[in-house]
Design a protein around this motif. Structure first.
Motif, mmCIF file in Angstrom:
data_model
loop_
_atom_site.group_PDB
_atom_site.id
_atom_site.type_symbol
_atom_site.label_atom_id
_atom_site.label_comp_id
_atom_site.label_asym_id
_atom_site.label_seq_id
_atom_site.Cartn_x
_atom_site.Cartn_y
_atom_site.Cartn_z
ATOM 1 N N GLY A 332 72.592 53.661 -29.231
ATOM 2 C CA GLY A 332 71.511 52.789 -29.661
ATOM 3 C C GLY A 332 71.815 51.322 -29.441
ATOM 4 O O GLY A 332 70.955 50.465 -29.630
ATOM 5 N N GLY A 333 73.043 51.023 -29.023
ATOM 6 C CA GLY A 333 73.440 49.653 -28.744
ATOM 7 C C GLY A 333 73.100 49.251 -27.324
ATOM 8 O O GLY A 333 72.690 50.069 -26.489
ATOM 9 N N SER A 334 73.296 47.980 -27.029
ATOM 10 C CA SER A 334 72.928 47.436 -25.724
ATOM 11 C C SER A 334 73.963 47.781 -24.657
ATOM 12 O O SER A 334 75.168 47.689 -24.898
ATOM 13 C CB SER A 334 72.781 45.910 -25.817
ATOM 14 O OG SER A 334 71.771 45.564 -26.739
ATOM 15 N N VAL A 335 73.455 48.142 -23.471
ATOM 16 C CA VAL A 335 74.304 48.452 -22.329
ATOM 17 C C VAL A 335 73.706 47.787 -21.092
ATOM 18 O O VAL A 335 72.494 47.829 -20.880
ATOM 19 C CB VAL A 335 74.415 49.973 -22.094
ATOM 20 C CG1 VAL A 335 75.250 50.263 -20.849
ATOM 21 C CG2 VAL A 335 75.015 50.669 -23.304
ATOM 22 N N SER A 336 74.570 47.182 -20.288
ATOM 23 C CA SER A 336 74.152 46.597 -19.019
ATOM 24 C C SER A 336 74.833 47.350 -17.886
ATOM 25 O O SER A 336 76.063 47.475 -17.872
ATOM 26 C CB SER A 336 74.530 45.111 -18.959
ATOM 27 O OG SER A 336 74.258 44.577 -17.673
ATOM 28 N N VAL A 337 74.036 47.858 -16.969
ATOM 29 C CA VAL A 337 74.559 48.552 -15.790
ATOM 30 C C VAL A 337 74.168 47.719 -14.580
ATOM 31 O O VAL A 337 73.000 47.659 -14.191
ATOM 32 C CB VAL A 337 73.997 49.978 -15.681
ATOM 33 C CG1 VAL A 337 74.678 50.724 -14.526
ATOM 34 C CG2 VAL A 337 74.186 50.743 -16.989
ATOM 35 N N ASP A 338 75.158 47.059 -13.997
ATOM 36 C CA ASP A 338 74.935 46.136 -12.883
ATOM 37 C C ASP A 338 75.354 46.837 -11.593
ATOM 38 O O ASP A 338 76.536 46.871 -11.246
ATOM 39 C CB ASP A 338 75.756 44.859 -13.114
ATOM 40 C CG ASP A 338 75.472 43.777 -12.090
ATOM 41 O OD1 ASP A 338 75.069 44.106 -10.961
ATOM 42 O OD2 ASP A 338 75.679 42.587 -12.409
ATOM 43 N N GLY A 339 74.362 47.382 -10.884
ATOM 44 C CA GLY A 339 74.653 48.117 -9.669
ATOM 45 C C GLY A 339 75.282 47.282 -8.576
ATOM 46 O O GLY A 339 76.344 47.642 -8.054
ATOM 47 N N PRO A 340 74.672 46.153 -8.191
ATOM 48 C CA PRO A 340 75.257 45.355 -7.110
ATOM 49 C C PRO A 340 76.691 44.904 -7.396
ATOM 50 O O PRO A 340 77.509 44.844 -6.477
ATOM 51 C CB PRO A 340 74.306 44.160 -7.019
ATOM 52 C CG PRO A 340 72.991 44.707 -7.483
ATOM 53 C CD PRO A 340 73.338 45.667 -8.577
ATOM 54 N N ALA A 341 77.006 44.595 -8.655
ATOM 55 C CA ALA A 341 78.356 44.147 -9.006
ATOM 56 C C ALA A 341 79.274 45.300 -9.396
ATOM 57 O O ALA A 341 80.470 45.084 -9.612
ATOM 58 C CB ALA A 341 78.292 43.140 -10.160
ATOM 59 N N ARG A 342 78.713 46.527 -9.498
ATOM 60 C CA ARG A 342 79.483 47.712 -9.899
ATOM 61 C C ARG A 342 80.173 47.489 -11.255
ATOM 62 O O ARG A 342 81.355 47.793 -11.426
ATOM 63 C CB ARG A 342 80.523 48.093 -8.834
ATOM 64 C CG ARG A 342 79.988 48.280 -7.426
ATOM 65 C CD ARG A 342 79.001 49.452 -7.331
ATOM 66 N NE ARG A 342 78.816 49.895 -5.956
ATOM 67 C CZ ARG A 342 77.922 49.383 -5.109
ATOM 68 N NH1 ARG A 342 77.125 48.389 -5.495
ATOM 69 N NH2 ARG A 342 77.808 49.860 -3.881
ATOM 70 N N ARG A 343 79.391 47.016 -12.234
ATOM 71 C CA ARG A 343 79.950 46.721 -13.558
ATOM 72 C C ARG A 343 79.103 47.386 -14.645
ATOM 73 O O ARG A 343 77.877 47.467 -14.519
ATOM 74 C CB ARG A 343 80.011 45.219 -13.816
ATOM 75 C CG ARG A 343 80.901 44.455 -12.847
ATOM 76 C CD ARG A 343 80.799 42.960 -13.060
ATOM 77 N NE ARG A 343 81.380 42.537 -14.328
ATOM 78 C CZ ARG A 343 81.415 41.275 -14.738
ATOM 79 N NH1 ARG A 343 80.904 40.316 -13.985
ATOM 80 N NH2 ARG A 343 81.976 40.954 -15.903
ATOM 81 N N ILE A 344 79.793 47.848 -15.691
ATOM 82 C CA ILE A 344 79.130 48.398 -16.873
ATOM 83 C C ILE A 344 79.645 47.631 -18.083
ATOM 84 O O ILE A 344 80.860 47.595 -18.323
ATOM 85 C CB ILE A 344 79.403 49.912 -17.065
ATOM 86 C CG1 ILE A 344 78.978 50.692 -15.823
ATOM 87 C CG2 ILE A 344 78.696 50.422 -18.315
ATOM 88 C CD1 ILE A 344 79.435 52.134 -15.841
ATOM 89 N N THR A 345 78.749 47.032 -18.832
ATOM 90 C CA THR A 345 79.125 46.270 -20.014
ATOM 91 C C THR A 345 78.342 46.796 -21.204
ATOM 92 O O THR A 345 77.112 46.917 -21.149
ATOM 93 C CB THR A 345 78.814 44.766 -19.828
ATOM 94 O OG1 THR A 345 79.487 44.306 -18.643
ATOM 95 C CG2 THR A 345 79.297 43.965 -21.019
ATOM 96 N N VAL A 346 79.053 47.132 -22.264
ATOM 97 C CA VAL A 346 78.417 47.580 -23.499
ATOM 98 C C VAL A 346 78.531 46.461 -24.533
ATOM 99 O O VAL A 346 79.359 45.557 -24.398
ATOM 100 C CB VAL A 346 79.064 48.865 -24.037
ATOM 101 C CG1 VAL A 346 78.946 49.996 -23.019
ATOM 102 C CG2 VAL A 346 80.519 48.642 -24.409
ATOM 103 N N THR A 347 77.695 46.523 -25.549
ATOM 104 C CA THR A 347 77.778 45.559 -26.634
ATOM 105 C C THR A 347 78.146 46.305 -27.903
ATOM 106 O O THR A 347 77.403 47.175 -28.365
ATOM 107 C CB THR A 347 76.447 44.813 -26.832
ATOM 108 O OG1 THR A 347 76.161 44.078 -25.644
ATOM 109 C CG2 THR A 347 76.531 43.845 -28.006
ATOM 110 N N TYR A 348 79.306 45.999 -28.443
ATOM 111 C CA TYR A 348 79.782 46.633 -29.673
ATOM 112 C C TYR A 348 79.309 45.859 -30.915
ATOM 113 O O TYR A 348 79.359 46.346 -32.013
ATOM 114 C CB TYR A 348 81.305 46.705 -29.673
ATOM 115 C CG TYR A 348 81.891 47.694 -28.681
ATOM 116 C CD1 TYR A 348 81.235 48.887 -28.376
ATOM 117 C CD2 TYR A 348 83.119 47.443 -28.072
ATOM 118 C CE1 TYR A 348 81.792 49.785 -27.479
ATOM 119 C CE2 TYR A 348 83.682 48.355 -27.182
ATOM 120 C CZ TYR A 348 83.017 49.512 -26.896
ATOM 121 O OH TYR A 348 83.578 50.411 -26.015
#
Length: 348
Positions: A332-348
């Protein structure tokens, strides 16, 4: 649906409830449980608090619901963690007091069968944390995995963005938890190979929803904790993992096909698919068999996406499933999936 809110975080020195809403395996298999409790005290600075059914095999759904209520209602307890998963937590859900838990939001950590409680909390507007069961991750043989430890510590104590990192090595085999020798050496592992990206041509920022695929299929069958209107999940990040029961590629496809027929899959512009566990004591597959199993599961997922969510970006072999290490996903938290940069960032 209102976006879930993050509950207050504990600080070192606080009490953390240890519950068994699924299986009471800490009773017959105490070694990883005791090791996990020791690390919670010494490595994380928390004081574990156990409940009547934490170590009780065969506890009733009411006994487990009572423990959940006690853990959330106690003002001295600042977080809740599952000992392990199971296979019948769905029977506990109807007994839970929604208003009691909604009035006492706390970070809850668990995976596998705990998808049930995570989905329940999500529907109460509370962000939960998929990962970090006591016996499996915290009580890992020999030492905490550094990636797991860093992710759990960040999820427990901090708020804000956290970038997930691919594991260089992973493990999907196990040794006997009843044998003390299991805990005296580092588990065997093999090269991880990095994440596999499908259609990485967009950046998706959304709320995470999903969990264990088999448990989600049961919730769908029982019509529990899943919104009947698929639009409730529009723009989210779907994350899925499969268990040590090693569901076949055909079964994975069928579950996803049914989610597609319900109109669910197309609501998620991004999918995170965990590294498949491909070995169990019941199916001790060779390395070649394990590679084949993982590839067949990936193909099944891609086949379902092609049929029902052709524009969805997917990332495979992310370490949040039944393999080791395990990264925490904020349910239920925020997640960013950046395809061009090949990065996954979650927000805890």
């Amino acid at each position: 649906m209102t976006s879930p809110a993050y509950p207050p975080k504990p600080v070192p020195g606080d009490r953390i409830a240890i519950i068994s809403p699924g299986s009471g395996l800490p009773g017959p298999l105490p070694l990883p449980h005791e090791l996990g409790l020791k690390r919670l005290r010494e490595d994380f600075g928390l004081e574990p608090v156990e409940y009547p059914s934490t170590r009780k095999m065969g506890s009733t759904p009411k006994e487990r619901a009572d423990d959940i209520h006690a853990a959330f209602a106690d003002p001295t307890v600042k977080a809740v963690m599952a000992s392990i998963g199971g296979d019948d937590q769905i029977t506990v859900l109807p007994l839970l007091d929604r208003e009691l838990i909604r009035a006492n939001p706390k970070p809850f950590f668990g995976s596998s069968d705990n998808t049930n409680l995570l989905a329940f909390l999500h529907n109460l507007g509370i962000v939960g944390y998929h990962g970090a069961c006591v016996m499996t991750e915290i009580g890992r043989p020999y030492a905490l995995h550094p990636l797991t430890a860093d992710s759990v510590r960040a999820a427990l104590f901090t708020s804000g963005p956290y970038e997930l990192r691919p594991a260089e090595l992973y493990r999907d085999t196990d040794r006997d938890w009843a044998d003390p020798a299991t805990f005296e050496r580092e588990p065997d592992s093999q090269p991880a190979g990095g994440w596999i990206w499908h259609q990485p041509d967009q950046v998706v920022n959304g709320r995470a929803w999903g969990g264990n695929l088999e448990i989600l299929s049961w919730l769908l069958m029982a019509d529990r904790e899943i919104e009947r209107d698929p639009a409730a999940y529009e723009g989210g990040v779907l994350f899925l993992e499969t268990s040590e029961e090693l569901p076949s590629a055909q079964e994975v496809f069928r579950i996803l096909r049914n989610m597609g027929e319900r109109g669910l899959l197309a609501r998620f512009p991004a999918l995170l698919m965990a590294r498949a566990k491909a070995w169990s004591f019941q199916q001790p597959n060779t390395m070649e068999d394990r590679r084949r199993y993982a590839a067949e599961q990936r193909d099944a997922v891609l086949r379902a996406l092609a049929a029902y969510a052709a524009r969805t970006m997917a990332v495979f072999d992310v370490d949040f499933g039944h393999t080791d290490p395990q990264l925490v996903i904020p349910y239920g938290g925020s997640v960013s999936v950046d395809g061009p940069a090949r990065r996954i960032t979650v927000t805890y």
